[in-house]
Design an enzyme around this catalytic site. Structure first.
Site, PDB file in Angstrom:
ATOM      1  N   GLY A  12       0.782  -1.234   0.000  1.00 41.84           N
ATOM      2  CA  GLY A  12       0.000   0.000   0.000  1.00 41.84           C
ATOM      3  C   GLY A  12       0.813   1.284   0.000  1.00 41.84           C
ATOM      4  O   GLY A  12       0.322   2.327   0.439  1.00 41.84           O
ATOM      5  N   MET A  90      -3.937  -6.891  -6.922  1.00 41.09           N
ATOM      6  CA  MET A  90      -3.301  -7.929  -7.729  1.00 41.09           C
ATOM      7  C   MET A  90      -4.267  -8.819  -8.507  1.00 41.09           C
ATOM      8  O   MET A  90      -3.923  -9.933  -8.869  1.00 41.09           O
ATOM      9  CB  MET A  90      -2.372  -8.789  -6.855  1.00 41.09           C
ATOM     10  CG  MET A  90      -1.201  -8.013  -6.265  1.00 41.09           C
ATOM     11  SD  MET A  90      -0.276  -7.058  -7.509  1.00 41.09           S
ATOM     12  CE  MET A  90       0.577  -8.405  -8.338  1.00 41.09           C
ATOM     13  N   LEU A  93      -9.575  -6.921 -13.044  1.00 41.94           N
ATOM     14  CA  LEU A  93     -10.990  -6.611 -12.828  1.00 41.94           C
ATOM     15  C   LEU A  93     -11.844  -7.229 -13.926  1.00 41.94           C
ATOM     16  O   LEU A  93     -11.448  -7.286 -15.088  1.00 41.94           O
ATOM     17  CB  LEU A  93     -11.204  -5.096 -12.826  1.00 41.94           C
ATOM     18  CG  LEU A  93     -10.621  -4.332 -11.656  1.00 41.94           C
ATOM     19  CD1 LEU A  93     -10.889  -2.842 -11.838  1.00 41.94           C
ATOM     20  CD2 LEU A  93     -11.183  -4.822 -10.328  1.00 41.94           C
ATOM     21  N   ASN A 107      -5.138   2.898 -12.790  1.00 39.84           N
ATOM     22  CA  ASN A 107      -4.186   1.898 -12.302  1.00 39.84           C
ATOM     23  C   ASN A 107      -2.786   2.453 -12.461  1.00 39.84           C
ATOM     24  O   ASN A 107      -2.530   3.282 -13.332  1.00 39.84           O
ATOM     25  CB  ASN A 107      -4.319   0.609 -13.122  1.00 39.84           C
ATOM     26  CG  ASN A 107      -3.378  -0.481 -12.627  1.00 39.84           C
ATOM     27  OD1 ASN A 107      -3.213  -0.674 -11.418  1.00 39.84           O
ATOM     28  ND2 ASN A 107      -2.728  -1.179 -13.542  1.00 39.84           N
ATOM     29  N   HIS A 109       1.188   1.059 -13.037  1.00 40.60           N
ATOM     30  CA  HIS A 109       1.914  -0.139 -13.458  1.00 40.60           C
ATOM     31  C   HIS A 109       3.411   0.190 -13.529  1.00 40.60           C
ATOM     32  O   HIS A 109       3.777   1.235 -14.065  1.00 40.60           O
ATOM     33  CB  HIS A 109       1.394  -0.599 -14.825  1.00 40.60           C
ATOM     34  CG  HIS A 109       2.046  -1.857 -15.288  1.00 40.60           C
ATOM     35  ND1 HIS A 109       1.705  -3.087 -14.775  1.00 40.60           N
ATOM     36  CD2 HIS A 109       3.044  -2.078 -16.174  1.00 40.60           C
ATOM     37  CE1 HIS A 109       2.459  -4.010 -15.332  1.00 40.60           C
ATOM     38  NE2 HIS A 109       3.281  -3.422 -16.190  1.00 40.60           N
ATOM     39  N   LEU A 144      -5.606  -5.913 -20.442  1.00 41.37           N
ATOM     40  CA  LEU A 144      -4.623  -6.019 -19.356  1.00 41.37           C
ATOM     41  C   LEU A 144      -3.617  -4.873 -19.476  1.00 41.37           C
ATOM     42  O   LEU A 144      -2.811  -4.852 -20.410  1.00 41.37           O
ATOM     43  CB  LEU A 144      -3.900  -7.377 -19.416  1.00 41.37           C
ATOM     44  CG  LEU A 144      -2.760  -7.548 -18.409  1.00 41.37           C
ATOM     45  CD1 LEU A 144      -3.282  -7.545 -16.977  1.00 41.37           C
ATOM     46  CD2 LEU A 144      -1.979  -8.825 -18.684  1.00 41.37           C
ATOM     47  N   ASP A 145      -3.694  -3.928 -18.552  1.00 42.30           N
ATOM     48  CA  ASP A 145      -2.764  -2.791 -18.514  1.00 42.30           C
ATOM     49  C   ASP A 145      -2.752  -2.011 -19.830  1.00 42.30           C
ATOM     50  O   ASP A 145      -1.729  -1.439 -20.212  1.00 42.30           O
ATOM     51  CB  ASP A 145      -1.337  -3.261 -18.158  1.00 42.30           C
ATOM     52  CG  ASP A 145      -1.278  -3.911 -16.783  1.00 42.30           C
ATOM     53  OD1 ASP A 145      -2.011  -3.462 -15.882  1.00 42.30           O
ATOM     54  OD2 ASP A 145      -0.497  -4.872 -16.607  1.00 42.30           O
TER      55      ASP A 145
HETATM   56  C1  GRF Z   1       3.582  -1.106  -7.474  1.00 40.52           C
HETATM   57  O1  GRF Z   1       4.822  -1.379  -8.068  1.00 40.52           O
HETATM   58  C2  GRF Z   1       2.541  -0.875  -8.541  1.00 40.52           C
HETATM   59  O2  GRF Z   1       3.041  -0.245  -9.676  1.00 40.52           O
HETATM   60  C3  GRF Z   1       2.101  -2.274  -8.870  1.00 40.52           C
HETATM   61  O3  GRF Z   1       2.107  -2.958  -7.646  1.00 40.52           O
HETATM   62  C4  GRF Z   1       3.027  -2.327  -6.755  1.00 40.52           C
HETATM   63  C5  GRF Z   1       2.240  -1.953  -5.525  1.00 40.52           C
HETATM   64  O4  GRF Z   1       3.040  -1.434  -4.502  1.00 40.52           O
HETATM   65  N1  GRF Z   1       0.822  -2.255  -9.538  1.00 40.52           N
HETATM   66  P1  GRF Z   1       2.371  -0.736  -3.257  1.00 40.52           P
HETATM   67  O5  GRF Z   1       1.412  -1.775  -2.642  1.00 40.52           O
HETATM   68  O6  GRF Z   1       1.646   0.476  -3.727  1.00 40.52           O
HETATM   69  O7  GRF Z   1       3.488  -0.417  -2.317  1.00 40.52           O
END
Ligand code: GRF
Length: 200
Positions: A12, A90, A93, A107, A109, A144-145
């Site tokens: 987070g 993770m 959706l 999102n 990435h 996806l992304d």
């Molecule tokens: C980050 O690298 C984000 O880009 C990816 O998952 C990771 C999440 O990290 N989708 P955090 O939980 O925000 O520390």
């Protein structure tokens, strides 16, 4: 005030970066209404509670994806959430979620999309031998992304990098990119032109 709902699965840190940015007035017109994790043991839930943001665990518990998401959607709707920020959530959706919040889901990435979508983006970048990578904040659609890109930030890839060292370098930029992107979307000073997000 635009109410944000942030979905997480783990640490987070991006959620914390967004909550801090709101708190410090860097995202005018926004407030974080709720943080939802699909894992009850996500460290991010504690970080949200420490910031006095409502933190909810909504686990899948063997249910199908749509049924699980319906519970998340209800929780978000009950709180009047208008913008959903995925921050290390993770799971992919389902189309029902995307439809419910069409154009209102973002999102982040850890690569320069469209390069290296999916899992383990930092490892993919190193194995591909690219010299620069970074992060991307984008709108979520059914791909996806693959949705329209709002912002990107670039970092160099060093010869001795491991996925972890590269991830740490990218993460610093993620924490700047996500608040910037949310600020743009909350401010409404953009339009989507085909695939392109352009300032008004
Ligand atoms: C980050 O690298 C984000 O880009 C990816 O998952 C990771 C999440 O990290 N989708 P955090 O939980 O925000 O520390």
């Amino acid at each position: 005030m635009m109410k944000l709902g942030i979905l997480i699965s783990g640490r987070g840190s991006n959620m914390s970066a967004l909550a801090d940015a709101v708190e410090e007035g860097r995202i005018p017109g926004a407030r974080v209404s709720v943080v939802v994790s699909d894992r009850a043991d996500a460290a991010g839930l504690r970080h949200a509670a420490d910031r006095r943001v409502e933190a909810l665990a909504i686990e899948r518990r063997g249910r199908g994806r749509e049924e699980h998401e319906r519970e998340i959607i209800s929780a978000l709707r009950e709180r009047g959430v208008e913008l959903v920020c995925l921050a290390g959530y993770m799971r992919l959706l389902s189309p029902c979620f995307v439809e419910e919040f069409r154009g209102r889901v973002l999102n982040i990435h850890p690569s320069l999309l469209p390069a290296f979508p999916g899992l383990d983006a930092q490892r993919q970048a190193i194995e591909h031998g690219v010299k620069f990578s970074g992060c991307t904040v984008h709108f979520v659609d059914e791909t996806l992304d693959g949705g329209p890109i709002i912002t990107q930030r670039v970092v160099p890839v060093h010869a001795g990098d491991t996925p972890d060292t590269l991830a740490a370098r990218i993460l610093v930029e993620e924490h700047k990119a996500y608040p910037e992107a949310v600020r743009l979307v909350v401010g409404g000073n953009y339009k989507i032109n085909g695939r392109r997000v352009v300032g008004k």
